[in-house]
Write an enzyme that holds these catalytic residues in place. Structure first.
Site, PDB file in Angstrom:
ATOM      1  N   TYR A 145       0.743  -1.000   0.006  1.00 37.75           N
ATOM      2  CA  TYR A 145       0.167   0.002  -0.046  1.00 37.75           C
ATOM      3  C   TYR A 145       0.776   1.185   0.171  1.00 37.75           C
ATOM      4  O   TYR A 145       0.182   2.405  -0.182  1.00 37.75           O
ATOM      5  CB  TYR A 145      -0.966   0.031   1.212  1.00 37.75           C
ATOM      6  N   LYS A 191       3.665 -15.608   2.176  1.00 39.01           N
ATOM      7  CA  LYS A 191       3.728 -16.171   0.682  1.00 39.01           C
ATOM      8  C   LYS A 191       5.219 -16.419   0.260  1.00 39.01           C
ATOM      9  O   LYS A 191       5.506 -15.975  -0.774  1.00 39.01           O
ATOM     10  CB  LYS A 191       2.716 -15.492  -0.557  1.00 39.01           C
ATOM     11  N   ASP A 224      -2.975 -18.707   1.544  1.00 37.03           N
ATOM     12  CA  ASP A 224      -4.082 -19.051   0.847  1.00 37.03           C
ATOM     13  C   ASP A 224      -4.487 -20.281   1.884  1.00 37.03           C
ATOM     14  O   ASP A 224      -5.620 -20.567   2.040  1.00 37.03           O
ATOM     15  CB  ASP A 224      -3.616 -19.900  -0.471  1.00 37.03           C
ATOM     16  N   ASP A 248      -5.189  -7.266   5.493  1.00 45.15           N
ATOM     17  CA  ASP A 248      -6.489  -6.623   4.872  1.00 45.15           C
ATOM     18  C   ASP A 248      -7.587  -7.416   4.480  1.00 45.15           C
ATOM     19  O   ASP A 248      -8.757  -7.540   4.937  1.00 45.15           O
ATOM     20  CB  ASP A 248      -6.112  -5.503   4.053  1.00 45.15           C
ATOM     21  N   ASP A 252     -10.887  -9.169   7.161  1.00 45.02           N
ATOM     22  CA  ASP A 252     -12.384  -9.120   6.654  1.00 45.02           C
ATOM     23  C   ASP A 252     -13.094 -10.528   6.438  1.00 45.02           C
ATOM     24  O   ASP A 252     -14.126 -10.723   6.838  1.00 45.02           O
ATOM     25  CB  ASP A 252     -12.372  -8.252   5.353  1.00 45.02           C
TER      26      ASP A 252
END
Length: 358
Positions: A145, A191, A224, A248, A252
């Site tokens: 970001y 990852k 994942d 993020d 959620d």
């Protein structure tokens, strides 16, 4: 104790859930020996309309002077809305990122808890949801970001995920220190199998663990797999630490486990002044209907009391009152019958019925 709170109501249902929360905090003053002053400040889409930018300078200065910052929700509808057609640096999202940067808050705490007796509200099977009590710790001021260069051209777009050693070390320390106060387990999510920056992240986390927190259990999951395990076996997790982008998304995802995004709070810490806000958005479709769920903001205020103001007893009392009100009758989005005002009054009544601690 007297505390000065910078209040950013935001847009659409933001002012509604903020008004509900401030009324509860005002009710706690007599029972818990507290005194609050609230300074309402322009932020988000409303600030764009009034000042031409989402984070006016006067708002930044007032937030720096406060003991804590309490936010509702900011932004507008997705799609072709005037706020979304502005240059990126003038959009609401840039204001949110700018506020985090201004306050120096790098650690975002998102607790996910299924209250006993409310397992039926979860979209998961009750047996799976029962006992869920985890904390997602998201790095907030680095990563993709904020990485440069970042651009969108006619034939190419790019955003860079960049982390410096100190950024990973400090969020790892918060994770391990927090786990010591909970169930002593940290799950690092990355990852590393395909991203060099994730391999770097994992190596730094392992180094901090080995040299400073060898007593805390540490495991690693690829993002994942972590997403799958969060909905398959949420009680497996205690503290989850991860980068900005993955945090993020996962926060959620996990937020739905208790039944609604409307019930999840967050705290952003690391600077001198903390930022406390619900996970949900501004929900333009239900604004003004009196059915906005204030639970996420109420529990964010509890995090503010605990982490920002050091008022542990008041924080616990507020959390208990919210749980008691949910047990009696949930909000409309959770299948109950209570709107914003009715639920807020139920929380106030639960606080008044509890033993005073002032």
């Amino acid at each position: 104790m007297s505390y000065h709170i910078a209040v950013l109501p935001g847009d659409f249902i933001g002012p509604e859930v903020i008004d509900a929360t401030l009324s509860v905090l005002e009710a706690m003053q007599a029972t818990h020996g507290l005194a609050f002053t609230f300074e309402r400040l322009a932020f988000g889409g409303g600030a764009i309309d009034a000042y031409g930018e989402p984070l006016p300078q006067q708002t930044k200065e007032a937030c720096s002077r406060a003991d804590a910052v309490l936010m509702g929700s900011a932004g507008g509808p997705v799609g072709d809305h005037p706020w979304n057609r502005l240059p990126r640096e003038k959009r609401v999202e840039s204001g949110i990122l700018g506020l985090r940067r201004h306050l120096g808050v790098f650690a975002n705490l998102r607790p996910v808890k299924v209250f006993p007796g409310l397992e039926h509200l979860s979209p998961l099977k009750e047996a799976v949801a029962r006992g869920t009590d985890l904390l997602i710790l998201r790095e907030l001021t680095g990563g993709i970001y904020f990485g440069k260069p970042s651009y969108a051209r006619e034939d190419e777009g790019a955003s860079n995920m960049i982390y410096q050693r100190f950024e990973v070390e400090r969020i790892a320390r918060v994770a391990f220190e927090t786990a010591r106060k909970r169930r002593n387990k940290v799950t690092n999510v990355d990852k590393a199998n395909v991203l060099d920056v994730s391999q770097f992240w994992r190596d730094v986390v392992v180094g901090v663990h080995r040299t400073e927190f060898p007593d805390v259990e540490l495991e690693h999951l690829y993002v994942d797999n972590a997403a799958m395990q969060l909905v398959r076996a949420p009680t497996h997790f205690d503290v989850v630490v991860t980068g900005n982008l993955f945090g993020d998304i996962l926060s959620d995802l996990a937020a739905v486990i208790p039944g609604s995004l409307g019930v999840l709070p967050s705290a952003s810490l690391g600077g001198e002044v903390g930022l406390y806000e619900p996970v949900h958005g501004s929900a333009p479709d239900i604004a003004g209907k009196g059915i906005a769920n204030p639970v996420g903001t109420l529990l964010s205020a509890a995090l503010m009391l605990r982490h920002g103001l050091g008022e542990q007893a008041a924080a616990g009392a507020l959390e208990a009152a919210v749980q008691a009100a949910l047990e009696q009758d949930a909000t409309v989005d959770l299948g109950g019958s209570r709107g914003t005002e009715a639920f807020t009054q139920a929380v106030v009544q639960a606080l008044q019925a509890a033993p005073a601690t002032a």
